[in-house]
Design an enzyme around this catalytic site. Structure first.
Site, PDB file in Angstrom:
ATOM      1  N   GLU A  79      43.225  29.200  31.387  1.00  0.00           N
ATOM      2  CA  GLU A  79      43.396  30.681  31.796  1.00  0.00           C
ATOM      3  C   GLU A  79      43.189  31.756  30.731  1.00  0.00           C
ATOM      4  O   GLU A  79      42.528  32.957  31.193  1.00  0.00           O
ATOM      5  CB  GLU A  79      44.774  30.792  32.569  1.00  0.00           C
ATOM      6  CG  GLU A  79      45.003  29.731  33.831  1.00  0.00           C
ATOM      7  CD  GLU A  79      44.260  30.379  34.952  1.00  0.00           C
ATOM      8  OE1 GLU A  79      43.513  31.185  34.790  1.00  0.00           O
ATOM      9  OE2 GLU A  79      44.135  29.466  36.106  1.00  0.00           O
TER      10      GLU A  79
ATOM     11  N   ASP B  24      35.904  21.777  39.191  1.00  0.00           N
ATOM     12  CA  ASP B  24      35.143  22.703  39.421  1.00  0.00           C
ATOM     13  C   ASP B  24      34.372  23.119  38.108  1.00  0.00           C
ATOM     14  O   ASP B  24      32.957  22.853  37.854  1.00  0.00           O
ATOM     15  CB  ASP B  24      35.596  23.679  40.362  1.00  0.00           C
ATOM     16  CG  ASP B  24      36.832  24.559  39.730  1.00  0.00           C
ATOM     17  OD1 ASP B  24      37.277  24.165  38.671  1.00  0.00           O
ATOM     18  OD2 ASP B  24      37.234  25.371  40.238  1.00  0.00           O
TER      19      ASP B  24
ATOM     20  N   GLU C 191      42.627  27.891  51.343  1.00  0.00           N
ATOM     21  CA  GLU C 191      42.648  27.020  49.887  1.00  0.00           C
ATOM     22  C   GLU C 191      41.962  25.599  50.238  1.00  0.00           C
ATOM     23  O   GLU C 191      41.383  25.145  49.584  1.00  0.00           O
ATOM     24  CB  GLU C 191      43.969  26.978  49.558  1.00  0.00           C
ATOM     25  CG  GLU C 191      44.097  26.523  47.868  1.00  0.00           C
ATOM     26  CD  GLU C 191      43.198  27.285  46.828  1.00  0.00           C
ATOM     27  OE1 GLU C 191      42.831  28.347  47.294  1.00  0.00           O
ATOM     28  OE2 GLU C 191      43.405  26.819  45.956  1.00  0.00           O
TER      29      GLU C 191
ATOM     30  N   GLU D 193      34.736  32.862  44.598  1.00  0.00           N
ATOM     31  CA  GLU D 193      33.979  31.796  44.591  1.00  0.00           C
ATOM     32  C   GLU D 193      32.804  32.077  45.888  1.00  0.00           C
ATOM     33  O   GLU D 193      31.617  31.833  45.553  1.00  0.00           O
ATOM     34  CB  GLU D 193      34.340  30.463  44.751  1.00  0.00           C
ATOM     35  CG  GLU D 193      34.911  29.970  43.228  1.00  0.00           C
ATOM     36  CD  GLU D 193      36.339  30.546  42.915  1.00  0.00           C
ATOM     37  OE1 GLU D 193      36.940  31.240  43.623  1.00  0.00           O
ATOM     38  OE2 GLU D 193      36.632  30.832  41.579  1.00  0.00           O
TER      39      GLU D 193
ATOM     40  N   THR E  11      32.819  31.589  34.010  1.00  0.00           N
ATOM     41  CA  THR E  11      33.769  31.217  35.190  1.00  0.00           C
ATOM     42  C   THR E  11      34.706  32.278  35.651  1.00  0.00           C
ATOM     43  O   THR E  11      35.203  32.336  36.847  1.00  0.00           O
ATOM     44  CB  THR E  11      34.295  29.819  35.162  1.00  0.00           C
ATOM     45  OG1 THR E  11      34.666  29.287  36.498  1.00  0.00           O
ATOM     46  CG2 THR E  11      35.494  29.732  34.235  1.00  0.00           C
TER      47      THR E  11
END
Ligand SMILES: *[C@@H]1O[C@H](CO)[C@@H](O)[C@H](O)[C@H]1NC(C)=O
Ligand SMILES: *[C@@H]1O[C@H](CO)[C@@H](O)[C@H](O)[C@H]1NC(C)=O
Length: 560
Positions: A123, A263, A356, A377, A461
């Site tokens: 993160e 991902d 989710e 996304e 990302t």
């Protein structure tokens, strides 16, 4: 085959293309959406990390991201203006040079990473390090006209932060980084050894860019070594699990997929190939991608699979999977991208936002994971597909996304709140920084992408644009310099035919004791020079690919 190595570059949208037609009205609305979020953050939460829009206060959330059990929270940590750092590149995309310059100046002089806070490496890397590196490159680009004077302050900060992340790599026996590191104290004694594929497999873009901008190889080497080790743990089907142990490289969860926990591992293999031009990334991507198509694709849907048996485990859509069609656009696999994206849009229409998780086999909402934290996304893929096809249908989808966000998530007093339950449309008191970094940015770009004509960018990302430099300047490690002591071999100058200058030189010298800071990188990966698979001295044995430690020759002539 559908996966054509060159095709992806055709879709990279090189500078100076002019086909797009702006939709001023929708672009303006997307802009207002960003400012509604940004201004509320600045008013109620800055310089703390994120806005709590319902209570109009803040949270110092950098230490909480990914920390589901709320472990080892800092009592003294007071925020590093996370949302402002994550918003910088969006301000640039929106062309707000005044606010961008103001924010850059404030961050350069006020942000200090010498703080006692335990952060999630992934993160912190994608939001903070990536935010700084992207903004640094944008601020340095004179043609963008964002700043008349810029002293490189963001890169200084990024360099400092990068060094604070390094212990996560260097303290790990396998080279797969710990998921957690304390910015002041490094890896705590007794730190959890569990990480996940996406968490440790999507660091290479930020760490690589940091190395290339500073000339300090340690970051790229650490990330690449971790990535190679991770890739070496794939199953015979080329599948990955989700969680693993950084101490010994054993898998903890054998079920893997392209959604949560997996991902961006896939995303970064492709994107680092485009950004750095190293074939190695493409080769990994190619095998990993084909394995996903072979073992996880179920018509337009994707399921999770057991990496060892390749059998399906969960027949679920997860909101994070929605990045996949965007990745397929880069891979040149457009038709599959469109079909999958269409199904995901169906889920959006059914609930008004994306839950989710959604059990596509049963056509049912997951019993507990019913939230939508305003994730980017879906709109990210919508943007990628629009620019690859120019089909107005994707802009229509963007309008639907915009209307949903206005209707369900907008807080009148300022900001946007995460949706707690997609059926009831109840809200949670949290505005995630990625909403400003990504959701708003991609929605805006869908309707006005004039920013994209200023350079050739690849998005991290976290939605941070990283300029793609011409291939010729890609090779970070100087090829004319013989850094390979002891093996008497000079790397071929200007070699291009399949030899990768990076590949032979990634091993950190782990022999030195000393602190991780003082540890010298790199001796290079020496050739294994055995004849007939037999060695005569240890010098014949080179360096072990998994540990990077020199191997020895046994008295029977076998390297170990
Ligand atoms: C830039 O952002 C600031 C802060 O939200 C705002 O006050 C200003 O109007 C914006 N400028 C432009 C040109 O949009
Ligand atoms: C990880 O591996 C180490 C060394 O084998 C072991 O001591 C530890 O318990 C493992 N941790 C987990 C979470 O499995």
């Amino acid at each position: 085959m559908f996966l054509n190595r060159c095709f992806c570059f055709l879709l990279l949208l090189p500078p100076n293309y002019t086909e797009y037609v702006e939709d001023h009205d929708m672009a303006q609305k997307a802009k207002e959406m960003f400012y509604h979020a940004y201004d509320a953050y600045m008013l109620y939460a800055f310089p703390h990390d994120e806005l709590k829009p319902l209570s109009r206060t803040y949270t110092n959330s950098l230490g909480e991201l990914g920390n589901l059990r709320g472990e080892h929270l800092s009592k003294t940590y007071n925020g590093v203006a996370l949302t402002l750092i994550d918003s910088l590149s969006t301000l640039a995309v929106l062309g707000n040079s005044t606010e961008f310059a103001k924010a850059v100046q404030w961050i350069s002089s006020e942000v200090n990473f010498d703080v006692d806070v335990r952060v999630n490496v992934f993160e912190c890397n994608i939001r903070v390090l990536g935010g700084l590196l992207s903004a640094h490159q944008l601020a340095s680009n004179r043609e963008l006209g964002l700043m008349s004077e810029y002293d490189g302050g963001l890169l200084t900060l990024a360099f400092d932060l990068g060094k604070r992340l390094l212990p996560a790599f260097h303290k790990s026996p396998t080279g797969i980084p710990y998921a957690w590191v304390n910015l002041k104290h490094g890896v705590r004694k007794g730190e959890t050894t569990e990480t996940n594929t996406a968490g440790c497999g999507s660091l290479i873009i930020e760490m690589g860019v940091l190395s290339r901008l500073t000339g300090d190889e340690r970051f790229e080497m650490a990330a690449l070594r971790g990535l190679r080790k991770l890739w070496s743990l794939r199953s015979s089907h080329d599948l990955m699990g989700t969680s693993l142990n950084v101490s010994d490289g054993t898998w903890i969860s054998l079920s893997g997929g392209i959604g949560a926990g997996g991902d961006s591992f896939y995303e970064y293999l492709m994107k680092s190939y485009i950004l750095f031009g190293e074939d190695e990334y493409y080769d990994m991507f190619h095998d990993a991608y084909l394995a996903v198509l072979k073992h996880m694709k179920h018509g337009p849907w994707y399921h999770e699979a057991n990496m060892n048996t390749a059998r399906p485990t969960h027949l679920q859509f997860s909101s994070l999977q929605a990045f996949w069609p965007g990745l397929q656009v880069l891979a040149g696999d457009l038709k599959a991208a469109m079909e999958t994206h269409e199904k995901f849009f169906g889920v959006w229409k059914e609930f008004g936002v994306l839950p989710e998780r959604y059990l596509w086999k049963d056509k049912a909402l997951h019993p507990t994971e019913k939230y939508y934290p305003l994730r980017p996304e879906f709109v990210e893929s919508t943007y990628a597909l629009y620019h690859a096809t120019k089909d107005p249908r994707y802009r229509d989808m963007g309008r639907v996304v915009y209307e949903s966000l206005q209707k369900f998530a907008k807080v009148n007093t300022g900001g946007y709140a995460a949706v707690k339950d997609v059926r009831r449309k109840s809200l949670e008191d949290h505005q995630h920084s990625f909403f400003l970094a990504e959701t708003c940015k991609y929605l805006y770009l869908l309707f006005d992408d004039s920013f994209m004509s200023t350079d050739n960018y690849i998005f991290s990302t976290e939605g941070h644009p990283m300029p793609v430099r011409p291939r010729s300047s890609q090779h970070f490690f100087r090829e004319d310099e013989d850094v390979c002591h002891g093996d008497g071999r000079s790397p071929a100058a200007g070699s291009s035919s399949g030899t990768n200058p990076l590949a032979s030189k990634i091993c950190p010298n782990l022999l030195g004791t000393g602190s991780s800071e003082a540890r010298q990188l790199s001796t290079c990966h020496q050739e294994d020079r055995r004849l007939n698979h037999r060695c005569t001295t240890s010098r014949d044995c080179g360096v072990a690919a998994d540990t990077c430690l020199p191997r020895s020759c046994s008295q029977h002539g076998f390297c170990y």
